[in-house]
Design an enzyme around this catalytic site. Structure first.
Site, PDB file in Angstrom:
ATOM      1  N   LEU A 164       0.859  -1.171   0.000  1.00  0.00           N
ATOM      2  CA  LEU A 164       0.000   0.000   0.000  1.00  0.00           C
ATOM      3  C   LEU A 164       0.902   1.229   0.000  1.00  0.00           C
ATOM      4  CD1 LEU A 164      -2.731  -0.945   2.660  1.00  0.00           C
ATOM      5  CD2 LEU A 164      -2.968  -0.970   0.178  1.00  0.00           C
ATOM      6  N   ASP A 165       0.483   2.283  -0.698  1.00  0.00           N
ATOM      7  CA  ASP A 165       1.280   3.501  -0.773  1.00  0.00           C
ATOM      8  C   ASP A 165       1.443   4.134   0.607  1.00  0.00           C
ATOM      9  OD1 ASP A 165       1.263   3.099  -3.526  1.00  0.00           O
ATOM     10  OD2 ASP A 165      -0.497   4.375  -3.817  1.00  0.00           O
ATOM     11  N   LEU A 166       2.396   5.054   0.705  1.00  0.00           N
ATOM     12  CA  LEU A 166       2.708   5.707   1.978  1.00  0.00           C
ATOM     13  C   LEU A 166       1.472   6.335   2.611  1.00  0.00           C
ATOM     14  CD1 LEU A 166       4.946   6.683   3.966  1.00  0.00           C
ATOM     15  CD2 LEU A 166       5.124   8.739   2.553  1.00  0.00           C
ATOM     16  N   THR A 196      -1.731   5.649   1.811  1.00  0.00           N
ATOM     17  CA  THR A 196      -2.915   4.791   1.735  1.00  0.00           C
ATOM     18  C   THR A 196      -3.061   3.984   3.016  1.00  0.00           C
ATOM     19  OG1 THR A 196      -2.732   4.616  -0.660  1.00  0.00           O
ATOM     20  CG2 THR A 196      -4.054   2.947   0.444  1.00  0.00           C
ATOM     21  N   HIS A 211       0.345   2.798  -7.762  1.00  0.00           N
ATOM     22  CA  HIS A 211      -0.614   3.913  -7.693  1.00  0.00           C
ATOM     23  C   HIS A 211      -1.816   3.689  -8.609  1.00  0.00           C
ATOM     24  CE1 HIS A 211       1.854   6.214  -5.069  1.00  0.00           C
ATOM     25  NE2 HIS A 211       2.734   6.624  -5.969  1.00  0.00           N
TER      26      HIS A 211
END
Length: 245
Positions: free
Chosen positions: A104-106, A108, A196
């Site tokens: 998961l993104d930073l 998210t 993303h």
């Protein structure tokens, strides 16, 4: 399945195998009532009983955790700049050789599965796995009804991202807003996980994601009772759901 006692104790967070050999000599470990000091002793984790100083140990052959990832931590086992999701794990999990499935993104939030099951990780992250991942998102601006219908059609057919990539068919739907950032809330269900991807899909639809949270993966739904930054072990049914994929 029989395994060496030093191997399974190390895998369950009691230290390195060298540490375990020292513990076996120093402390009172009893296998089915008999004192054990030999690191090469074989045991069956599913049927044998192992006590450490009178307390029964629960021995995992594989570990499966659900983490409610907060924003601001990276999905990595190590990072020189940011705190990682592995640093959120309490003992004994913090001492195990675990790793996240996917990322998961930073910024998210939400569901992240952490395990030491390499076979399952490979299966769920393989391009052909068709593992459905669902996200709750809020956008910077509303979609008109015509824009939303067009967005649904584009997602269902496979949304182009740039010149060289077309997303696999995805589902886009309205949902009740949690009003984290805005009042315009949607669900996105995708079966791949490009970098993303959800944010890029919404951008391609002419809008912008301002809040993103993964709420399910492969039939496992984020536990609403699990606070951000906390984890729990998956139930047998949840593990079974993942292994069916």
């Amino acid at each position: 399945m029989l395994v060496r006692i030093d191997k399974i104790l190390a895998a369950n967070g009691l230290g390195s195998r060298k540490d375990v050999r020292r513990l076996l000599r120093k402390e009172d470990f009893r296998l089915n009532g008999t004192r054990v000091t030999d690191a090469g002793t074989l045991l069956d984790p599913e049927h044998d009983t192992l006590l450490r100083n009178g307390e029964q140990l629960y021995l995992r052959t594989c570990c499966y955790l659900m983490l409610n990832k907060p924003a601001g931590v990276v999905t990595s086992t190590s990072d020189p700049l940011h705190r990682t999701v592995m640093e959120l794990l309490p003992p004994p999990f913090s001492a195990m050789n675990l790793f996240p499935i996917g990322r998961l993104d930073l910024d998210t939030e939400g569901l992240l599965i952490i395990t030491d099951d390499g076979e399952l990780t490979h299966r769920l992250t393989a391009p052909k796995s068709a593992c459905i991942k669902s996200y709750y998102l809020e956008t910077a601006a509303p979609f008109s009804e015509a824009e939303f219908n067009a967005a649904q059609t584009a997602c269902n057919q496979g949304l182009p991202l740039g010149k060289n990539f077309i997303c696999l068919p995805a589902t886009f739907e309205r949902t009740e807003a949690q009003n984290i950032k805005t009042e315009w809330a949607f669900l996105m269900h995708i079966c791949e996980g490009k970098y993303h991807q959800v944010k890029k899909m919404i951008k391609a639809l002419g809008n912008e994601v301002v809040y993103l949270k993964r709420i399910s993966m492969g039939g496992v739904v984020l536990d609403r009772q699990l606070p951000a930054g906390s984890c729990r072990e998956l139930t047998p049914d949840e593990v079974a759901a993942l292994k069916k994929i």
